[in-house]
Design a protein around this motif. Structure first.
Motif, PDB file in Angstrom:
ATOM      1  N   GLN A 205       0.829  -1.198  -0.045  1.00 33.20           N
ATOM      2  CA  GLN A 205       0.035   0.035   0.126  1.00 33.20           C
ATOM      3  C   GLN A 205       0.912   1.308   0.006  1.00 33.20           C
ATOM      4  N   VAL A 207       0.834   5.478   0.347  1.00 29.67           N
ATOM      5  CA  VAL A 207       0.080   7.032   0.499  1.00 29.67           C
ATOM      6  C   VAL A 207       0.992   7.968   0.051  1.00 29.67           C
ATOM      7  N   TRP A 212      -4.354   7.306  -1.435  1.00 32.32           N
ATOM      8  CA  TRP A 212      -4.257   6.075  -0.886  1.00 32.32           C
ATOM      9  C   TRP A 212      -4.258   5.220  -2.081  1.00 32.32           C
TER      10      TRP A 212
END
Ligand code: SAM
Ligand code: MG
Length: 222
Positions: A205, A207, A212
């Motif tokens: 993941q 950001v 996001w």
């Protein structure tokens, strides 16, 4: 953490580590001025692609989804002089902007932009003996990601790196069928990554400036 903080940290990293430069910023400016959507990778994601290609020692790179050529420039800069990058783009206008950006970056000699739906240009590339590729970056229509992964396996060599962008989609990847065709395409692709014995994969993941999201990373092991 807020979007403002994520962007501020991205800005700090950019200033400190120099993830982009005047040429890349000009490519982004020209893409914006031409009305292309603001969906390119961030400077740091582009830099990560560049580093992955360098770590792999990539001489041949395939990109699916060119837009204005921003990620293309990051990737192509990793190539040796006799290296080659083929990038596939559906929209003629995007391809036109990308070609100008790539030429301004001094990379026209090693980058080819092919126009058309990737599922039509990929078989042509195969028929021409266009591979084998050392790195594939998949960043086009998400519903076709499972097909793009299959094509990557056909066109890339053992040891090649496959990077798939936008596998989190702001969390929509968890929504299954309710997330729509794009999320479903990503989920099917992640399942293929998990079960294909030829692939060793992970997903991370992220950001930053673009909110996001995340990418999946795989290596072809056999
Ligand atoms: C997210 S953008 C690519 C961004 C680019 N990789 C970057 O980071 O600078 C996705 C691109 O894929 C193109 N695209 C969408 N569907 C496609 C298809 N079926 N075949 C080829 N390109 C497609 C879109 O027109 C768009 O330009
Ligand atoms: Mg993307």
């Amino acid at each position: 953490m807020s979007q403002q903080q994520w962007s501020a940290v991205d800005g700090y990293f950019t200033d400190l580590l120099g993830a982009d430069d005047e040429t890349l910023q000009a490519a982004q400016r020209e893409s914006d001025a031409a009305g292309l959507p603001p969906i390119a990778v961030t400077a740091h994601q582009g830099r990560l692609l560049h580093l992955l290609a360098r770590i792999r020692g990539a001489r041949r790179i395939l990109e699916i989804g060119t837009l204005g050529g921003y990620s293309t420039i990051h990737l192509a800069r990793s190539l040796p002089e006799d290296g080659r990058l083929v990038t596939l783009e559906y929209a003629p206008r995007h391809a036109e902007v990308a070609r100008a950006n790539i030429a301004r970056a001094g990379l026209a000699d090693r980058v080819e932009v092919r126009v058309g739906p990737a599922l039509e240009t990929l078989p042509v590339l195969e028929a021409e003996g266009g591979g084998p590729f050392d790195l594939v970056f998949i960043d086009a229509d998400k519903d076709n990601y499972p097909h793009y992964l299959e094509w990557s396996l056909r066109l890339a060599r053992v040891g090649a790196v496959i990077v798939l962008d936008n596998v989190v989609l702001g969390g929509a990847v968890l929504d299954g069928a309710a997330g729509g065709a794009r999320a479903q395409g990503v989920r099917t692709t992640l399942e293929l990554l998990a079960k294909d014995p030829r692939l060793d994969a992970t997903a991370v993941q992220t950001v930053g400036d673009k909110g996001w999201d995340g990418f999946a990373l795989a290596v072809i092991t056999g």
